[in-house]
Design a protein around this motif. Sequence first.
Motif: not given
Length: 96
Positions: A38-64
């Motif tokens: 989570p991150y805040g704006d210049h007043d310290g209020e909640y402004a959103g959050s970022d998602w950082e994927p972990c190295d333990c998996w690859n979310e784009t790996r798919r097999w049809f």
Amino acid sequence: MIRLRIQVAHWPRRSLVLTDTPRPDCSNCEGFGGIERPYGDHDGEYAGSDWEPCDCWNETRRWFLLPLPRRPRWLRRRDNGRDPWGPDGYSNEPPF
């Protein structure tokens, strides 16, 4: 080691795919697959959050696996937000 699961993909067409899953005993993400920061704006209020994927998996790996058939037109959901039992789509009964 790859941990596979079956999912329904909706793009470009409905189909079944095999996907990788996060490692359940990962010490970085604790099995969630990423870390939410989570991150805040210049007043310290909640402004959103970022998602950082972990190295333990690859979310784009798919097999049809196989395409799923389309539903017939009469079985597709036709929900336009109205109550089908109320007059003109709106109920005049109070909720109990």
